[in-house]
Motif scaffolding. Structure first.
Motif, PDB file in Angstrom:
ATOM      1  N   GLU A 122     -39.611  21.595  17.504  1.00  0.00           N
ATOM      2  CA  GLU A 122     -39.365  22.328  16.257  1.00  0.00           C
ATOM      3  C   GLU A 122     -37.886  22.628  16.036  1.00  0.00           C
ATOM      4  O   GLU A 122     -37.473  22.849  14.910  1.00  0.00           O
ATOM      5  N   TYR A 123     -37.100  22.659  17.123  1.00  0.00           N
ATOM      6  CA  TYR A 123     -35.681  22.972  16.937  1.00  0.00           C
ATOM      7  C   TYR A 123     -34.950  21.881  16.168  1.00  0.00           C
ATOM      8  O   TYR A 123     -33.839  22.075  15.712  1.00  0.00           O
ATOM      9  N   LEU A 161     -34.501  21.610  11.108  1.00  0.00           N
ATOM     10  CA  LEU A 161     -33.468  21.718  10.078  1.00  0.00           C
ATOM     11  C   LEU A 161     -32.751  20.383   9.878  1.00  0.00           C
ATOM     12  O   LEU A 161     -32.558  19.920   8.749  1.00  0.00           O
ATOM     13  N   ILE A 162     -32.377  19.738  10.986  1.00  0.00           N
ATOM     14  CA  ILE A 162     -31.629  18.482  10.889  1.00  0.00           C
ATOM     15  C   ILE A 162     -32.486  17.404  10.240  1.00  0.00           C
ATOM     16  O   ILE A 162     -32.027  16.669   9.363  1.00  0.00           O
TER      17      ILE A 162
END
Lengths: 238, 194
Positions: free
Chosen positions: B70-71, B74-75
């Protein structure tokens, strides 16, 4: 993404070329991102309903600006022109992810108040504008200073706006009540229309300052222009 | 979350209008609203980009959740949006070169429009399913387009009137936006029932 032309500014006014000698002071005051360049309007209006949120948002943006400016300046000679914007966006998105986790670790209540606006720092036009307009051309240390100056200038503007909205809308400053219990809070200022109107008032204030300054400078120049020929005239007569 | 589709639509379109109530996409809202023709063209192209990227990012998010990455959210969202904008650009260039020339620089600018990035972020945060995400994306972008068109119509009229020099420009636009936003606050009552 692959066009080699410079990124056009997405806001109404095109930012003037940075002319100041010190990049730090330049961002803080002369080229203030909100009051002078009118960039980064979304967080400016959305987050400023209290001073605390405004400060947190300003500091988060300062961190992203300083780190992305430094990194972009480091890689500026390695990145081919065609893919530079994609590279900048990847670097900025990485810094923003770091900030997202930092704020979550530091304070859950601030994290909840800022909500989706922390990940949205990626789409803040100030950051991409500084990356393209400054960090991609200048050495590392100057870029770091520019990022810090611009970020603190942004934080300063957010705090100005946030204090007006919090004082009028809730009667408090940083959560401390300012007026007695008879004060009827002007709730409109906490709501979206109040955000628009208070930013408009700040912009008018700053335009007035700049106009007064310009008029004074013009008067001084006119006075100087009048005295010089008069002096010459005197010399000729004597 | 089990919100009805009508509620999602009304909520994103009127009650929590993306521009006037949540303050997203402010830059293009203030910058591109001076002319009606530009405003509605921009509105339609943003609607297209938001709908396509919203649906695509729903798929990607499901993939990221199964991979426990999930990290990277954004990218990947940003990359999806950039790719969709590029695709739209190529599509319009192929189908109608004249329209492509008219839109010009506004097309690549959609990438840095925060309304576009907010749609995938909001739909993930609220846990919408595929159908709900699609309706949400269409409604949110429709709200953006209608706010842009409304402001451009007002600004075209105000251009003809006599206003003090001091407030001309951004300050006046902000005051107009404030009045529009005040009008949209009236829709807030509709939200309490749903």
């Amino acid at each position: 993404m692959s066009d080699p032309q410079p990124i056009p500014s997405c806001c109404g006014t095109a930012p003037p070329a940075p002319g100041g000698s010190n990049p730090f002071v330049n961002g803080l005051w002369k080229q203030n991102p909100v009051f002078v360049q009118v960039l980064g309007m979304c967080p400016t209006l959305a987050i400023t309903n209290s001073v605390r949120n405004a400060l947190a948002m300003g500091l988060a943006t300062t961190f992203v600006l300083a780190s992305s400016n430094t990194l972009i300046s480091m890689v500026r000679k390695l990145v081919p022109k065609q893919v530079r914007i994609a590279t900048y966006i990847a670097i900025i998105a990485t810094s923003v992810t770091v900030v997202d986790y930092l704020v979550k670790a530091a304070s859950i209540s601030v994290y909840k108040a800022l909500g989706p606006f922390i990940p949205l720092i990626v789409a803040n036009c100030i950051i991409l504008e500084r990356a393209e307009g400054f960090a991609s051309k200048k050495p590392v240390f100057a870029s770091l200073l520019d990022g810090l100056g611009m970020g603190l200038g942004f934080a300063f503007a957010l705090t100005c706006l946030g204090s007006v909205r919090e004082i009028l809308g809730a009667g408090t400053f940083l959560g401390v009540p300012l007026f007695g219990s008879h004060f009827e809070p002007w709730v409109l200022f906490l709501l979206p229309p109040g955000g628009f109107i208070s930013l408009a008032l700040w912009l008018v204030t700053f335009t007035t300052f700049r106009q007064i300054k310009a008029r004074r400078a013009a008067r001084a120049a006119a006075a100087a222009a009048e005295t010089v020929p008069a002096g010459q005239l005197v010399e000729v007569r004597s | 979350m089990n919100e009805s589709l009508t509620h999602i639509f009304l909520d994103a379109f009127l009650i929590n209008n993306f521009v006037l109530c949540v303050f997203l996409g402010m830059c293009s809202f203030l910058g591109l609203s001076s002319k009606f023709t530009t405003a509605w063209r921009m509105g339609v192209s943003v609607m297209f980009v938001i709908t396509v990227s919203g649906v695509l990012s729903y798929g990607i998010n499901t993939l990221l959740v199964t991979l426990h990455a999930e990290y990277l959210r954004l990218i990947t969202f940003i990359i999806i949006i950039a790719a969709t904008v590029q695709l739209t650009e190529m599509f319009i260039k192929k189908v109608s070169p004249s329209l492509f020339r008219e839109l010009g620089v506004y097309l690549p600018l959609i990438t840095t429009n925060c309304a576009v990035l907010a749609v995938p972020l909001f739909q993930t945060a609220r846990g919408y399913n595929l159908l709900q995400s699609t309706v949400f994306a269409i409604a949110a972008s429709g709200g953006y387009a209608s706010a842009l068109v409304l402001l451009s119509l007002v600004r075209e009229r105000v251009d003809l009137s006599d206003i003090p020099n001091l407030v001309k420009g951004t300050a006046l636009t902000l005051v107009l936006a404030s009045v529009l936003s005040l009008a949209f606050m009236g829709f807030a009552g509709m939200g309490s029932g749903g």
